[in-house]
Write a protein that holds these residues in place. Structure first.
Motif, PDB file in Angstrom:
ATOM      1  N   THR A 393       0.820  -1.218   0.000  1.00 45.82           N
ATOM      2  CA  THR A 393       0.000   0.000   0.000  1.00 45.82           C
ATOM      3  C   THR A 393       0.849   1.261   0.000  1.00 45.82           C
ATOM      4  OG1 THR A 393      -1.793  -1.120   1.174  1.00 45.82           O
ATOM      5  CG2 THR A 393      -1.761   1.293   1.276  1.00 45.82           C
ATOM      6  N   PHE A 394       1.919   1.261   0.770  1.00 44.16           N
ATOM      7  CA  PHE A 394       2.672   2.490   1.002  1.00 44.16           C
ATOM      8  C   PHE A 394       3.899   2.578   0.091  1.00 44.16           C
ATOM      9  CE2 PHE A 394       0.475   1.307   4.913  1.00 44.16           C
ATOM     10  CZ  PHE A 394      -0.295   2.457   5.117  1.00 44.16           C
ATOM     11  N   PRO A 395       4.315   3.786  -0.255  1.00 48.26           N
ATOM     12  CA  PRO A 395       5.435   3.977  -1.191  1.00 48.26           C
ATOM     13  C   PRO A 395       6.799   3.848  -0.514  1.00 48.26           C
ATOM     14  CG  PRO A 395       4.531   6.104  -0.594  1.00 48.26           C
ATOM     15  CD  PRO A 395       3.662   5.073   0.075  1.00 48.26           C
ATOM     16  N   VAL A 396       6.969   2.781   0.267  1.00 46.14           N
ATOM     17  CA  VAL A 396       8.240   2.481   0.925  1.00 46.14           C
ATOM     18  C   VAL A 396       8.475   0.981   0.789  1.00 46.14           C
ATOM     19  CG1 VAL A 396       8.040   4.375   2.587  1.00 46.14           C
ATOM     20  CG2 VAL A 396       7.121   2.125   3.172  1.00 46.14           C
ATOM     21  N   ASP A 397       9.680   0.553   1.109  1.00 40.54           N
ATOM     22  CA  ASP A 397       9.972  -0.875   1.128  1.00 40.54           C
ATOM     23  C   ASP A 397       9.414  -1.445   2.428  1.00 40.54           C
ATOM     24  OD1 ASP A 397      10.949  -3.434   1.133  1.00 40.54           O
ATOM     25  OD2 ASP A 397      13.025  -2.882   0.648  1.00 40.54           O
ATOM     26  N   GLN A 398       8.310  -2.160   2.349  1.00 39.36           N
ATOM     27  CA  GLN A 398       7.631  -2.618   3.557  1.00 39.36           C
ATOM     28  C   GLN A 398       8.305  -3.818   4.214  1.00 39.36           C
ATOM     29  OE1 GLN A 398       3.228  -0.992   2.130  1.00 39.36           O
ATOM     30  NE2 GLN A 398       3.354  -3.008   3.040  1.00 39.36           N
ATOM     31  N   ALA A 435      -3.762   5.180  -5.281  1.00 35.52           N
ATOM     32  CA  ALA A 435      -3.504   6.613  -5.134  1.00 35.52           C
ATOM     33  C   ALA A 435      -2.023   6.898  -4.877  1.00 35.52           C
ATOM     34  CB  ALA A 435      -4.368   7.174  -4.007  1.00 35.52           C
ATOM     35  N   MET A 436      -1.379   5.979  -4.162  1.00 34.89           N
ATOM     36  CA  MET A 436       0.032   6.178  -3.817  1.00 34.89           C
ATOM     37  C   MET A 436       0.979   5.613  -4.853  1.00 34.89           C
ATOM     38  SD  MET A 436       0.119   5.489   0.289  1.00 34.89           S
ATOM     39  CE  MET A 436      -0.966   6.383   1.412  1.00 34.89           C
ATOM     40  N   SER A 437       0.436   4.998  -5.880  1.00 34.45           N
ATOM     41  CA  SER A 437       1.271   4.368  -6.889  1.00 34.45           C
ATOM     42  C   SER A 437       2.276   5.311  -7.544  1.00 34.45           C
ATOM     43  CB  SER A 437       0.391   3.725  -7.960  1.00 34.45           C
ATOM     44  OG  SER A 437       1.162   3.079  -8.928  1.00 34.45           O
ATOM     45  N   PRO A 438       1.896   6.567  -7.864  1.00 33.09           N
ATOM     46  CA  PRO A 438       2.885   7.474  -8.478  1.00 33.09           C
ATOM     47  C   PRO A 438       4.080   7.773  -7.588  1.00 33.09           C
ATOM     48  CG  PRO A 438       0.640   8.282  -8.802  1.00 33.09           C
ATOM     49  CD  PRO A 438       0.559   7.172  -7.820  1.00 33.09           C
ATOM     50  N   LEU A 439       3.917   7.581  -6.259  1.00 30.11           N
ATOM     51  CA  LEU A 439       5.011   7.885  -5.332  1.00 30.11           C
ATOM     52  C   LEU A 439       5.945   6.696  -5.124  1.00 30.11           C
ATOM     53  CD1 LEU A 439       2.917   9.717  -2.582  1.00 30.11           C
ATOM     54  CD2 LEU A 439       4.195  10.757  -4.478  1.00 30.11           C
ATOM     55  N   ARG A 440       5.529   5.550  -5.618  1.00 33.81           N
ATOM     56  CA  ARG A 440       6.272   4.317  -5.375  1.00 33.81           C
ATOM     57  C   ARG A 440       7.432   4.185  -6.360  1.00 33.81           C
ATOM     58  NH1 ARG A 440       2.255   1.444  -5.425  1.00 33.81           N
ATOM     59  NH2 ARG A 440       1.796   1.537  -3.212  1.00 33.81           N
ATOM     60  N   LYS A 441       8.598   3.856  -5.838  1.00 35.26           N
ATOM     61  CA  LYS A 441       9.764   3.638  -6.698  1.00 35.26           C
ATOM     62  C   LYS A 441       9.709   2.222  -7.252  1.00 35.26           C
ATOM     63  CE  LYS A 441      12.807   6.778  -4.138  1.00 35.26           C
ATOM     64  NZ  LYS A 441      14.061   6.890  -3.364  1.00 35.26           N
TER      65      LYS A 441
END
Length: 442
Positions: A393-398, A435-441
């Protein structure tokens, strides 16, 4: 003449038997009939019945479940680890069943999809136009010899029981050293990350209590690796190695000898038996499909409801749907999976009721397993059980151990469960993920 009479008698008997069989196949009228019957008042059943009862109105939706209480079971790891009070995990069933749904507080004994009926333990039958099976999974304590008799005594516990989970932390605090054993069964089970989570919480507690140097922390799992999804499993294994947790693979608990505190395991690769002494033993018990499902025509070979993995509709009966732990959806059996499954099921069931085509291949296998590795440490694993690939879900390495993720899982998600999922509003984080996809590397 005698031969002719004999042949006539034989033909008559066969005809009578055939008529009797036909009579058996035509069931009597049900005691009460509903548009939709939901079997099970767990998170999946309540989410579906909440939405549909609001849509259809009173006397149209029934929920069948004998339980007096509803448990938020993902909290039980925290209860067993001494981080949450058991009372936070339970509410009266009457307080969570949808207001416009009829709650039938009885046990199901038979599913009869040929006649669109459900038979109850009191002998009554309930009819339906549409059936949703959300009955959860059955815990089979008897499959481990001696487990049922010793559970909750002499250091033997399980976070899978409402009673014994309340003793887990007590036993951890009383532990003074020796062998601390933890198990994972050779069956499907709900929340497959839970047996590993309590290993890490207990190991940390032993360190804080000053007994770690006198303790062997041993995790015997029937699996071939510590976690099924390598993306997260490799991190989990590294942490286990760093903290001196001994992990034995292909090792299944088959017997507990409480008199001399011994646990017998079978190596599933070579079938050899090995005995471990224990001073503390946490058991994840064998689990399987509920008996009344296993004995029905809805079941697959393993006893779970046979459904299309994209639509959640039965592969055998078009007016039957299923979700959650009792279904044969090839993803992890978690509350997080149910959030996404419930949204798909409701959309497809409503479309079918309205005479529209249901959407094929809609559910992507989303599930989540928040991997607790310490009092303030969690790896937020989100993935597709169908592909084994991350669905984060989040734009970090979970995979990164996080105290923020721990707070989210301990404090925020329970509120979403009680106030969103059970009310039919929350159907998973896919909208946030998109929604957070554009922020994900990449």
């Amino acid at each position: 003449m005698l031969a002719a009479r004999s042949r006539f008698a034989t033909v008559a008997k066969r005809a009578f038997a055939s008529q009797a069989e036909g009579a058996k196949a035509t069931a009597a009228a049900p005691d009460k009939k509903y548009k939709v019957v939901v079997v099970g008042a767990g998170p999946g059943g309540l989410s579906v019945s909440s939405t549909l009862s609001k849509m259809l109105g009173k006397d149209q939706v029934a929920v069948i479940d004998p339980a007096q209480h509803h448990y938020y079971q993902p909290l039980w790891t925290y209860v067993g680890g001494g981080l949450k009070d058991f009372r936070e995990s339970v509410r009266p069933m009457e307080s969570v069943v949808p207001e416009k749904a009829d709650w039938i507080q009885e046990r199901v004994t038979k599913l009869d999809p040929d006649n669109n009926q459900v038979k109850l333990a009191d002998g009554k039958t309930v009819g339906y136009d549409y059936l949703v099976v959300a009955a959860g999974i059955q815990i089979n304590w008897d499959q481990v010899k001696g487990l049922k008799e010793t559970l909750g005594k002499n250091g033997v516990t399980s976070n899978y029981s409402a009673e014994s989970v309340q003793k887990t932390y007590k036993f951890i605090q009383e532990f003074k050293g020796g062998n601390a054993l933890f198990t994972f069964p050779n069956t499907p089970l709900k929340c497959p990350g839970a047996p590993t989570k309590i290993v890490f919480l207990a190991e940390e507690a032993f360190r804080l209590n000053g007994v770690r140097d006198k303790t062997n922390v041993i995790y015997n799992t029937s699996l071939g690796k510590i976690f099924g999804v390598d993306h997260y499993g490799k991190v989990l294994q590294r942490l286990a190695d760093e903290r001196g947790i001994q992990v034995n693979f292909q090792t299944e608990l088959i017997e507990i000898q409480s008199d001399n505190r011994k646990a017998i395991f079978r190596n599933n690769a070579n079938k050899e038996l090995k005995t471990f002494d224990y001073d503390f033993l946490h058991v994840a018990p064998p689990q399987g499909a509920p008996t009344f499902i296993k004995e029905s025509k809805l079941a697959d070979a393993a006893g779970f409801v046979d459904v299309n993995k994209g639509t959640l509709r039965s592969n055998k009966y078009n007016n039957v749907f299923s979700l959650g732990d009792c279904s044969n959806l090839p993803t992890s059996k978690t509350a997080a999976a149910i959030t996404a499954e419930s949204g798909v099921l409701k959309r497809n069931l409503i479309a079918q009721m309205e005479g529209k085509e249901i959407r094929e291949e809609e559910y992507d296998g989303y599930t989540s397993c928040p991997l607790i590795v310490g009092r303030e440490q969690l790896i937020l694993a989100e993935f597709s059980g169908y592909t084994g690939q991350p669905l984060e879900t989040f734009p970090v390495d979970q995979r990164t151990v996080s105290s923020v993720a721990q707070y989210l899982n301990m404090e925020i998600i329970p509120s979403i469960y009680w106030n969103g999922l059970l009310n039919g509003v929350w159907t998973g984080p896919s909208a946030f993920r998109n929604a957070m996809s554009p922020l994900r590397k990449d």
